[in-house]
Design a protein around this motif. Structure first.
Motif, PDB file in Angstrom:
ATOM      1  N   SER A 100      28.359  -6.539-108.760  1.00 32.67           N
ATOM      2  CA  SER A 100      28.334  -5.214-109.390  1.00 32.67           C
ATOM      3  C   SER A 100      26.953  -4.825-109.895  1.00 32.67           C
ATOM      4  CB  SER A 100      29.336  -5.174-110.550  1.00 32.67           C
ATOM      5  OG  SER A 100      28.871  -5.944-111.663  1.00 32.67           O
ATOM      6  N   VAL A 101      26.001  -5.762-109.835  1.00 31.24           N
ATOM      7  CA  VAL A 101      24.640  -5.490-110.319  1.00 31.24           C
ATOM      8  C   VAL A 101      23.629  -5.759-109.208  1.00 31.24           C
ATOM      9  CG1 VAL A 101      25.182  -5.975-112.738  1.00 31.24           C
ATOM     10  CG2 VAL A 101      24.454  -7.850-111.233  1.00 31.24           C
ATOM     11  N   GLY A 102      22.420  -5.281-109.424  1.00 24.40           N
ATOM     12  CA  GLY A 102      21.382  -5.453-108.418  1.00 24.40           C
ATOM     13  C   GLY A 102      20.863  -6.866-108.308  1.00 24.40           C
ATOM     14  N   PHE A 103      20.899  -7.606-109.415  1.00 27.06           N
ATOM     15  CA  PHE A 103      20.442  -9.006-109.409  1.00 27.06           C
ATOM     16  C   PHE A 103      21.085  -9.752-110.563  1.00 27.06           C
ATOM     17  CE2 PHE A 103      17.533  -6.823-112.245  1.00 27.06           C
ATOM     18  CZ  PHE A 103      17.369  -7.715-113.298  1.00 27.06           C
ATOM     19  N   ALA A 104      21.118 -11.062-110.426  1.00 24.36           N
ATOM     20  CA  ALA A 104      21.622 -11.925-111.500  1.00 24.36           C
ATOM     21  C   ALA A 104      20.851 -13.228-111.436  1.00 24.36           C
ATOM     22  CB  ALA A 104      23.116 -12.173-111.354  1.00 24.36           C
ATOM     23  N   VAL A 105      20.180 -13.571-112.530  1.00 23.95           N
ATOM     24  CA  VAL A 105      19.387 -14.799-112.565  1.00 23.95           C
ATOM     25  C   VAL A 105      19.791 -15.645-113.764  1.00 23.95           C
ATOM     26  CG1 VAL A 105      17.408 -13.822-111.346  1.00 23.95           C
ATOM     27  CG2 VAL A 105      17.499 -13.696-113.855  1.00 23.95           C
ATOM     28  N   ASN A 106      19.580 -16.946-113.619  1.00 21.27           N
ATOM     29  CA  ASN A 106      19.931 -17.903-114.665  1.00 21.27           C
ATOM     30  C   ASN A 106      18.688 -18.674-115.079  1.00 21.27           C
ATOM     31  OD1 ASN A 106      21.488 -19.572-116.386  1.00 21.27           O
ATOM     32  ND2 ASN A 106      21.718 -21.088-114.774  1.00 21.27           N
ATOM     33  N   VAL A 107      18.536 -18.892-116.371  1.00 17.59           N
ATOM     34  CA  VAL A 107      17.466 -19.728-116.908  1.00 17.59           C
ATOM     35  C   VAL A 107      18.061 -21.118-117.112  1.00 17.59           C
ATOM     36  CG1 VAL A 107      15.746 -19.968-118.742  1.00 17.59           C
ATOM     37  CG2 VAL A 107      16.543 -17.686-118.081  1.00 17.59           C
ATOM     38  N   HIS A 108      17.785 -22.032-116.179  1.00 19.00           N
ATOM     39  CA  HIS A 108      18.425 -23.353-116.183  1.00 19.00           C
ATOM     40  C   HIS A 108      17.426 -24.417-116.610  1.00 19.00           C
ATOM     41  CE1 HIS A 108      21.289 -26.461-115.133  1.00 19.00           C
ATOM     42  NE2 HIS A 108      20.354 -27.078-114.422  1.00 19.00           N
ATOM     43  N   THR A 135      14.077 -23.869-114.474  1.00 15.15           N
ATOM     44  CA  THR A 135      14.075 -23.132-113.208  1.00 15.15           C
ATOM     45  C   THR A 135      14.758 -21.791-113.422  1.00 15.15           C
ATOM     46  OG1 THR A 135      14.252 -25.205-111.961  1.00 15.15           O
ATOM     47  CG2 THR A 135      14.739 -23.163-110.779  1.00 15.15           C
ATOM     48  N   ILE A 136      14.097 -20.719-113.016  1.00 12.14           N
ATOM     49  CA  ILE A 136      14.743 -19.411-112.951  1.00 12.14           C
ATOM     50  C   ILE A 136      15.327 -19.304-111.549  1.00 12.14           C
ATOM     51  CG2 ILE A 136      14.499 -16.924-113.253  1.00 12.14           C
ATOM     52  CD1 ILE A 136      13.690 -18.555-115.730  1.00 12.14           C
ATOM     53  N   MET A 137      16.619 -19.115-111.452  1.00 13.10           N
ATOM     54  CA  MET A 137      17.259 -19.106-110.139  1.00 13.10           C
ATOM     55  C   MET A 137      18.234 -17.955-110.012  1.00 13.10           C
ATOM     56  SD  MET A 137      20.213 -21.976-110.409  1.00 13.10           S
ATOM     57  CE  MET A 137      21.491 -21.783-111.652  1.00 13.10           C
ATOM     58  N   GLU A 138      18.465 -17.565-108.774  1.00 18.30           N
ATOM     59  CA  GLU A 138      19.483 -16.558-108.501  1.00 18.30           C
ATOM     60  C   GLU A 138      20.862 -17.171-108.684  1.00 18.30           C
ATOM     61  OE1 GLU A 138      17.518 -13.512-105.339  1.00 18.30           O
ATOM     62  OE2 GLU A 138      18.330 -15.383-104.508  1.00 18.30           O
ATOM     63  N   MET A 139      21.783 -16.385-109.178  1.00 19.95           N
ATOM     64  CA  MET A 139      23.131 -16.881-109.409  1.00 19.95           C
ATOM     65  C   MET A 139      23.996 -16.673-108.176  1.00 19.95           C
ATOM     66  SD  MET A 139      23.979 -15.995-113.349  1.00 19.95           S
ATOM     67  CE  MET A 139      25.279 -17.208-113.306  1.00 19.95           C
ATOM     68  N   VAL A 140      24.703 -17.754-107.821  1.00 23.06           N
ATOM     69  CA  VAL A 140      25.656 -17.714-106.711  1.00 23.06           C
ATOM     70  C   VAL A 140      26.952 -18.355-107.196  1.00 23.06           C
ATOM     71  CG1 VAL A 140      23.890 -17.751-104.907  1.00 23.06           C
ATOM     72  CG2 VAL A 140      24.776 -19.916-105.822  1.00 23.06           C
ATOM     73  N   LYS A 141      27.967 -18.351-106.350  1.00 26.45           N
ATOM     74  CA  LYS A 141      29.268 -18.873-106.756  1.00 26.45           C
ATOM     75  C   LYS A 141      29.218 -20.372-107.041  1.00 26.45           C
ATOM     76  CE  LYS A 141      34.152 -18.753-105.469  1.00 26.45           C
ATOM     77  NZ  LYS A 141      35.137 -18.307-104.447  1.00 26.45           N
TER      78      LYS A 141
END
Length: 311
Positions: A100-108, A135-141
């Motif tokens: 539902s959004v253009g991007f989603a990132v996680n600060v891991h 690591t800043i990463m894109e969120m996936v399932k």
């Protein structure tokens, strides 16, 4: 301004949120954090650090017990955010929310693909790693398996424990996110896929892992203790009662694992499978956390050389 949903829970997350709030390029539409919990012996209800920051900035707050299937999900998707930033949130995000959004990132808080999961800092210290990172990463399932936007590392020193490394890595993560998020949003930074064959995992610490195995080396016991301080706290047994250990020092000495090798008014040295450790901060059953000198001058007065720690 880029409109964001922020999701996080502990102090680590709060540091990242504060960084975003101080940066004029972002508008935090709402914050999602874990529900308030009863903590301590008195079971006092305590807000999450992220909620405290959100309240101080008059942000809209959501606290679903489980985001999946919640009423809050539809509201969040209707807010019109450009993207999502998460940091130690503690729940999985559904694909429909990510889509539902253009991007989603996680600060891991690990140098991916090492230490995917909920306790990366704990495992890095317990395993004797020389450095940790974010690591800043894109969120996936799949958990922590997304493409990597950026990384940064910092040394793990002998005097560090989980608490100090959380503080250090929160700052590293905040700075890394603020440095790289604009370029990522603009399409100037191309995320790098992880080498999944090199992935290792850091699931939440189990009660069994908290117990000290005195047959391990002094260095391993030292790493275990600081890799569980200040939570969940390593423990052993003394006279059949649980005995928590918060801080130790590697010293010379040989003997049966768990056996007291040296005791005086200020020092208590215990043998391991290879070498020995000096206990520095402990918590006997039914007593508060204390320096070893206070323990030895109190309930530990009756201990003698040759007495045994362990079940």
């Amino acid at each position: 301004m880029t409109k964001l949903l922020f999701m996080g829970t502990p102090d680590f997350s709060a540091t990242v949120l504060k960084g975003l709030l101080a940066d004029g390029r972002y508008d935090i539409l709402a914050v999602v954090t874990q529900p308030d919990r009863a903590v301590g012996r008195k079971k006092e209800i305590k807000m999450t650090p992220v909620k405290e920051v959100a309240l101080a900035h008059n942000l809209k707050i959501y606290q679903p017990e489980k985001l999946s299937g919640s009423e809050e999900m539809a509201e969040l998707m209707a807010l019109g955010a450009d993207g999502i930033v998460t940091a130690a949130f503690g729940q999985f995000l559904l694909t429909k929310l990510l889509d539902s959004v253009g991007f989603a990132v996680n600060v891991h808080a690990s140098l991916l693909p090492k230490y995917r999961g909920g306790a990366p800092i704990h495992y890095a210290i317990i395993n004797g790693e020389k450095e940790a990172g974010v690591t800043i990463m894109e969120m996936v399932k799949e958990m922590d398996a997304g493409d990597m936007v950026s990384k940064a590392s910092t040394p793990i020193l002998d005097e560090d424990n989980v608490g100090t490394m959380f503080e250090k890595l929160a700052v590293v993560g905040r700075n890394l996110l603020l440095e790289t998020l604009p370029g990522y949003i603009a399409g100037e930074i191309k995320p790098e896929p992880q080498d999944h064959s090199q992935a290792t995992f850091s699931p939440n610490i189990t009660p069994k892992q908290e117990q000290i195995d005195w047959t391990k080396s002094a260095r391993d016991v030292f790493n275990q203790v600081r890799g569980m301080c200040p939570w969940p706290v390593a423990h052993t047994y003394l006279a059949g009662q649980r005995f928590k250990v918060y801080d130790t020092e590697v010293v010379e000495g040989e003997g049966a694992p768990g056996q007291i090798l040296e005791k005086n008014k200020k020092t208590l040295v215990v043998a391991t499978g290879n070498g020995a450790i000096s206990l520095r901060v402990v918590q006997p059953a039914g007593k508060p956390k204390m320096e070893i000198i206070d323990f030895l001058n109190g309930v530990g007065r009756t201990l003698e050389v040759g007495d045994q720690f362990g079940e």
